[in-house]
Design a protein around this motif. Structure first.
Motif, mmCIF file in Angstrom:
data_model
loop_
_atom_site.group_PDB
_atom_site.id
_atom_site.type_symbol
_atom_site.label_atom_id
_atom_site.label_comp_id
_atom_site.label_asym_id
_atom_site.label_seq_id
_atom_site.Cartn_x
_atom_site.Cartn_y
_atom_site.Cartn_z
ATOM 1 N N ASP A 10 0.881 -1.176 0.000
ATOM 2 C CA ASP A 10 0.000 0.000 0.000
ATOM 3 C C ASP A 10 0.913 1.218 0.000
ATOM 4 O OD1 ASP A 10 -2.136 1.730 0.129
ATOM 5 O OD2 ASP A 10 -2.470 1.434 2.281
ATOM 6 N N TYR A 11 1.336 1.623 -1.187
ATOM 7 C CA TYR A 11 2.376 2.647 -1.351
ATOM 8 C C TYR A 11 1.795 4.060 -1.363
ATOM 9 C CZ TYR A 11 5.904 5.536 -3.584
ATOM 10 O OH TYR A 11 6.790 6.540 -3.880
ATOM 11 N N HIS A 12 2.470 4.943 -0.635
ATOM 12 C CA HIS A 12 2.157 6.374 -0.641
ATOM 13 C C HIS A 12 3.452 7.111 -0.927
ATOM 14 C CE1 HIS A 12 -1.833 5.815 1.147
ATOM 15 N NE2 HIS A 12 -1.253 4.789 1.755
ATOM 16 N N ASP A 13 3.440 8.035 -1.886
ATOM 17 C CA ASP A 13 4.652 8.767 -2.236
ATOM 18 C C ASP A 13 5.100 9.617 -1.057
ATOM 19 O OD1 ASP A 13 6.762 10.053 -3.439
ATOM 20 O OD2 ASP A 13 5.525 11.329 -4.713
ATOM 21 N N TRP A 14 6.224 9.277 -0.488
ATOM 22 C CA TRP A 14 6.756 9.937 0.697
ATOM 23 C C TRP A 14 7.196 11.369 0.425
ATOM 24 C CZ3 TRP A 14 11.868 11.338 0.218
ATOM 25 C CH2 TRP A 14 12.580 10.706 -0.807
ATOM 26 N N ARG A 15 7.344 11.755 -0.851
ATOM 27 C CA ARG A 15 7.807 13.107 -1.185
ATOM 28 C C ARG A 15 6.685 14.132 -1.161
ATOM 29 N NH1 ARG A 15 10.853 9.759 -5.380
ATOM 30 N NH2 ARG A 15 8.707 9.519 -5.976
ATOM 31 N N GLY A 16 5.444 13.672 -1.064
ATOM 32 C CA GLY A 16 4.337 14.604 -0.928
ATOM 33 C C GLY A 16 3.568 14.914 -2.197
ATOM 34 N N GLU A 139 6.566 8.968 10.669
ATOM 35 C CA GLU A 139 6.017 10.274 11.033
ATOM 36 C C GLU A 139 5.896 11.230 9.858
ATOM 37 O OE1 GLU A 139 7.667 12.104 14.533
ATOM 38 O OE2 GLU A 139 7.541 10.234 15.661
ATOM 39 N N ASN A 140 6.378 10.836 8.684
ATOM 40 C CA ASN A 140 6.157 11.625 7.484
ATOM 41 C C ASN A 140 4.694 11.412 7.091
ATOM 42 O OD1 ASN A 140 5.902 12.647 4.891
ATOM 43 N ND2 ASN A 140 7.701 11.624 4.088
ATOM 44 N N PHE A 158 11.221 7.714 11.582
ATOM 45 C CA PHE A 158 10.921 7.616 10.157
ATOM 46 C C PHE A 158 11.324 6.243 9.627
ATOM 47 C CE2 PHE A 158 11.983 12.030 11.173
ATOM 48 C CZ PHE A 158 10.774 12.633 10.865
ATOM 49 N N CYS A 159 10.602 5.783 8.617
ATOM 50 C CA CYS A 159 10.894 4.467 8.045
ATOM 51 C C CYS A 159 12.297 4.426 7.451
ATOM 52 C CB CYS A 159 9.847 4.107 6.997
ATOM 53 S SG CYS A 159 9.822 5.206 5.563
ATOM 54 N N ASP A 160 12.735 5.538 6.925
ATOM 55 C CA ASP A 160 14.071 5.631 6.323
ATOM 56 C C ASP A 160 14.618 7.021 6.637
ATOM 57 O OD1 ASP A 160 16.303 5.970 4.657
ATOM 58 O OD2 ASP A 160 15.405 4.834 3.017
ATOM 59 N N ASP A 161 15.683 7.069 7.414
ATOM 60 C CA ASP A 161 16.240 8.362 7.819
ATOM 61 C C ASP A 161 16.798 9.157 6.639
ATOM 62 O OD1 ASP A 161 15.602 7.998 10.487
ATOM 63 O OD2 ASP A 161 17.512 7.016 10.932
ATOM 64 N N LYS A 162 17.274 8.466 5.616
ATOM 65 C CA LYS A 162 17.848 9.156 4.463
ATOM 66 C C LYS A 162 16.781 9.693 3.516
ATOM 67 C CE LYS A 162 22.232 6.690 4.512
ATOM 68 N NZ LYS A 162 22.082 5.828 5.657
ATOM 69 N N ALA A 163 15.624 9.088 3.528
ATOM 70 C CA ALA A 163 14.550 9.546 2.641
ATOM 71 C C ALA A 163 13.568 10.410 3.438
ATOM 72 C CB ALA A 163 13.844 8.354 2.001
#
Length: 189
Positions: A10-16, A139-140, A158-163
């Motif tokens: 269930d993908y959501h674009d993390w970039r907004g 938390e994004n 966050f799921c990925d600190d770099k992203a």
């Protein structure tokens, strides 16, 4: 982890951008996901089998949502996991490998109900053998990925600190910059 990657279907674009997709519908995604986890691809799932996978994912998400606010999982959601587990009856056998022994579980059924049972078992191991209080939701607000916090002090946000982590840091910085400019303009008036 099997359950973790399944939740990412269930993908959501993390970039907004607002883009989201159900990767269960994406051609080739299921086959690739199963190959990564050394599970057999039982062929293209029927509409009912896809609905069952979505149903399982929803139960797992509701359990994580409850646990992240320090509540107990609802009995209906645990029953949902148990229903998925019942789709994969198996027998156990002892196998030898390099002068050592291991207990193997051999499925009695093939198909998507077995895959659902494998996912539910993977998630069940997190609930029963690990610390369910370490389950988190990123938390994004654009991401919402579920993950298991393995940090020593349980501080992963966050799921990925770099992203996601870096993106949110930049967003906070820009918000402070904007507030500072607005404050400077307002104080000059």
């Amino acid at each position: 982890m099997l359950w973790d990657d399944f939740m990412k279907s269930d993908y959501h674009d993390w970039r907004g951008s607002g883009h989201s997709e159900d990767r269960l519908d994406k051609p080739g995604w299921l086959e690739q996901w199963l190959a990564i986890h050394n599970l057999p691809y039982p062929g293209t799932p029927s509409a009912k089998e896809l609905d069952d996978l979505r149903w399982l994912r929803g139960h797992m998400l509701r359990i994580v949502q409850k646990l992240t606010v320090h509540e107990s999982a609802a009995p209906a959601d645990l029953e949902g996991l148990n229903r998925a587990l019942s789709g994969g009856p198996m027998f156990l056998r002892i196998a030898e490998s390099d002068a050592d022994y291991r207990l193997e579980s051999i499925p009695l059924r093939a198909g998507w109900s077995r895959i659902g049972a494998e996912v539910a078992a993977s998630f069940g191991r997190i609930l029963t053998e690990c610390e369910p209080s370490r389950l988190r939701i990123c938390e994004n607000p654009d991401c919402m990925a579920v993950y298991y916090d393995e940090t020593r002090n349980r501080s992963k946000r966050f799921c990925d600190d770099k992203a996601c982590g870096n993106l949110m840091k930049v967003r906070r910085f820009r918000a402070r910059q904007k507030a500072a400019k607005t404050g400077v303009t307002t104080s000059e008036s």
